[in-house]
Write a protein that holds these residues in place. Structure first.
Motif, short mmCIF file in Angstrom:
data_model
loop_
_atom_site.label_atom_id
_atom_site.label_comp_id
_atom_site.label_asym_id
_atom_site.label_seq_id
_atom_site.Cartn_x
_atom_site.Cartn_y
_atom_site.Cartn_z
N LYS A 75 49.16 54.59 -46.85
CA LYS A 75 48.66 54.30 -47.79
C LYS A 75 48.53 55.23 -49.01
O LYS A 75 48.21 56.48 -48.61
CB LYS A 75 47.15 53.49 -47.71
CG LYS A 75 46.66 52.51 -48.67
CD LYS A 75 45.21 51.94 -48.12
CE LYS A 75 45.74 50.99 -46.81
NZ LYS A 75 44.44 50.14 -46.64
N ASP A 120 46.97 52.45 -42.61
CA ASP A 120 46.07 53.26 -43.33
C ASP A 120 46.98 54.71 -43.11
O ASP A 120 46.70 55.60 -44.38
CB ASP A 120 45.00 53.59 -42.39
CG ASP A 120 43.84 52.35 -42.66
OD1 ASP A 120 43.13 52.24 -41.77
OD2 ASP A 120 44.18 51.66 -43.76
N TYR A 123 49.58 47.71 -46.19
CA TYR A 123 50.05 49.24 -45.91
C TYR A 123 49.32 49.44 -44.61
O TYR A 123 47.84 49.25 -44.57
CB TYR A 123 49.90 50.21 -46.99
CG TYR A 123 50.64 50.02 -47.94
CD1 TYR A 123 50.09 49.10 -49.22
CD2 TYR A 123 52.15 50.36 -48.19
CE1 TYR A 123 51.25 48.95 -50.22
CE2 TYR A 123 52.90 50.05 -49.35
CZ TYR A 123 52.51 49.54 -50.31
OH TYR A 123 53.05 49.14 -51.17
#
Length: 119
Positions: free
Chosen positions: A64, A61, A59
Protein backbone atom coordinates in the motif's frame (compact mmCIF):
# COMPACT_ATOMS: atom_id res chain seq x y z
CA UNK A 1 -8.63 -22.12 -21.28
CA UNK A 2 -7.91 -18.44 -21.29
CA UNK A 3 -4.59 -17.67 -19.69
CA UNK A 4 -3.24 -14.22 -18.84
CA UNK A 5 0.09 -13.06 -20.28
CA UNK A 6 2.33 -11.01 -18.02
CA UNK A 7 5.21 -8.77 -19.09
CA UNK A 8 7.49 -6.01 -17.81
CA UNK A 9 9.49 -7.65 -15.03
CA UNK A 10 13.23 -7.61 -14.54
CA UNK A 11 16.05 -6.61 -12.23
CA UNK A 12 15.87 -3.28 -10.42
CA UNK A 13 17.80 -1.66 -7.58
CA UNK A 14 16.15 -0.94 -4.23
CA UNK A 15 14.14 2.26 -4.46
CA UNK A 16 13.55 1.79 -8.17
CA UNK A 17 10.36 1.32 -10.17
CA UNK A 18 8.86 -1.16 -12.58
CA UNK A 19 5.55 -1.43 -14.40
CA UNK A 20 4.03 -4.83 -15.03
CA UNK A 21 1.43 -5.44 -17.71
CA UNK A 22 -1.03 -8.27 -18.07
CA UNK A 23 -3.29 -8.97 -21.03
CA UNK A 24 -6.13 -11.44 -21.02
CA UNK A 25 -8.52 -12.15 -23.86
CA UNK A 26 -12.25 -11.85 -23.54
CA UNK A 27 -14.94 -9.60 -24.96
CA UNK A 28 -16.25 -8.85 -21.48
CA UNK A 29 -12.91 -7.80 -20.01
CA UNK A 30 -14.40 -4.54 -18.72
CA UNK A 31 -16.55 -6.61 -16.36
CA UNK A 32 -13.71 -8.76 -15.03
CA UNK A 33 -12.21 -8.34 -11.61
CA UNK A 34 -8.44 -8.63 -12.08
CA UNK A 35 -5.70 -9.09 -9.53
CA UNK A 36 -1.95 -9.35 -9.17
CA UNK A 37 -0.40 -12.02 -6.97
CA UNK A 38 3.20 -12.87 -6.15
CA UNK A 39 5.13 -15.89 -4.99
CA UNK A 40 8.56 -15.69 -3.41
CA UNK A 41 10.77 -18.80 -3.24
CA UNK A 42 9.52 -21.22 -0.63
CA UNK A 43 6.41 -19.18 0.09
CA UNK A 44 2.76 -19.34 -0.92
CA UNK A 45 1.24 -17.21 -3.63
CA UNK A 46 -0.30 -14.09 -2.09
CA UNK A 47 -2.57 -11.32 -3.28
CA UNK A 48 -0.78 -8.04 -4.03
CA UNK A 49 -3.52 -5.85 -5.50
CA UNK A 50 -6.92 -6.14 -7.15
CA UNK A 51 -9.22 -4.01 -9.29
CA UNK A 52 -12.89 -4.63 -10.01
CA UNK A 53 -14.90 -3.78 -13.10
CA UNK A 54 -16.13 -0.73 -11.18
CA UNK A 55 -12.50 0.35 -10.65
CA UNK A 56 -12.51 -0.37 -6.94
CA UNK A 57 -8.95 -1.14 -5.87
CA UNK A 58 -7.50 -3.07 -2.93
CA UNK A 59 -3.93 -3.60 -1.82
CA UNK A 60 -2.05 -5.78 0.59
CA UNK A 61 -0.62 -3.87 3.53
CA UNK A 62 2.93 -4.60 2.39
CA UNK A 63 2.54 -2.68 -0.89
CA UNK A 64 0.00 0.00 0.00
CA UNK A 65 1.21 3.49 -0.92
CA UNK A 66 3.96 2.03 -3.14
CA UNK A 67 2.09 0.02 -5.78
CA UNK A 68 -0.79 1.12 -8.00
CA UNK A 69 -3.07 -1.18 -9.97
CA UNK A 70 -4.91 0.17 -13.00
CA UNK A 71 -6.66 -1.11 -16.11
CA UNK A 72 -7.15 -0.18 -19.76
CA UNK A 73 -10.33 -1.89 -20.87
CA UNK A 74 -9.84 -0.99 -24.53
CA UNK A 75 -6.59 -3.00 -24.46
CA UNK A 76 -7.80 -5.86 -22.23
CA UNK A 77 -4.84 -5.00 -20.02
CA UNK A 78 -4.22 -4.50 -16.31
CA UNK A 79 -1.10 -2.80 -14.97
CA UNK A 80 0.85 -2.80 -11.74
CA UNK A 81 3.02 0.26 -11.18
CA UNK A 82 5.59 -0.56 -8.52
CA UNK A 83 7.54 2.26 -6.90
CA UNK A 84 10.10 2.36 -4.09
CA UNK A 85 10.80 -1.32 -4.59
CA UNK A 86 12.36 -3.28 -1.75
CA UNK A 87 14.33 -6.55 -1.74
CA UNK A 88 11.34 -8.25 -0.12
CA UNK A 89 9.30 -7.48 -3.24
CA UNK A 90 11.41 -10.03 -5.11
CA UNK A 91 9.06 -12.72 -6.42
CA UNK A 92 7.36 -14.14 -9.46
CA UNK A 93 4.34 -11.96 -10.17
CA UNK A 94 1.15 -13.34 -11.67
CA UNK A 95 -2.09 -11.76 -12.74
CA UNK A 96 -5.43 -13.48 -13.04
CA UNK A 97 -9.14 -12.97 -13.12
CA UNK A 98 -10.58 -13.16 -9.65
CA UNK A 99 -13.83 -13.02 -7.74
CA UNK A 100 -14.90 -9.53 -6.85
CA UNK A 101 -15.60 -10.25 -3.21
CA UNK A 102 -12.37 -11.81 -1.98
CA UNK A 103 -10.09 -11.88 -5.04
CA UNK A 104 -10.11 -15.65 -5.19
CA UNK A 105 -8.19 -16.39 -8.40
CA UNK A 106 -9.60 -18.29 -11.34
CA UNK A 107 -8.17 -21.67 -12.26
CA UNK A 108 -5.79 -21.03 -15.13
CA UNK A 109 -2.58 -19.12 -14.49
CA UNK A 110 -0.10 -17.58 -16.88
CA UNK A 111 3.66 -18.14 -16.69
CA UNK A 112 4.24 -15.21 -14.39
CA UNK A 113 7.02 -12.66 -14.56
CA UNK A 114 10.14 -12.46 -12.41
CA UNK A 115 10.81 -9.29 -10.44
CA UNK A 116 14.16 -9.09 -8.67
CA UNK A 117 15.06 -6.18 -6.40
CA UNK A 118 18.74 -6.19 -5.61
CA UNK A 119 21.76 -3.91 -5.54
Amino acid sequence: QVRPVESGGGLVQPGGSLRLSCRISGSAFRLYTMAWYRQAPGKQRDLVAGITGEFRTDYSDSVKDRFTISRANALNTVYLQMNNLKPEDTAVYYCNRATSSAYVPFTYWGQGIQVTVSS
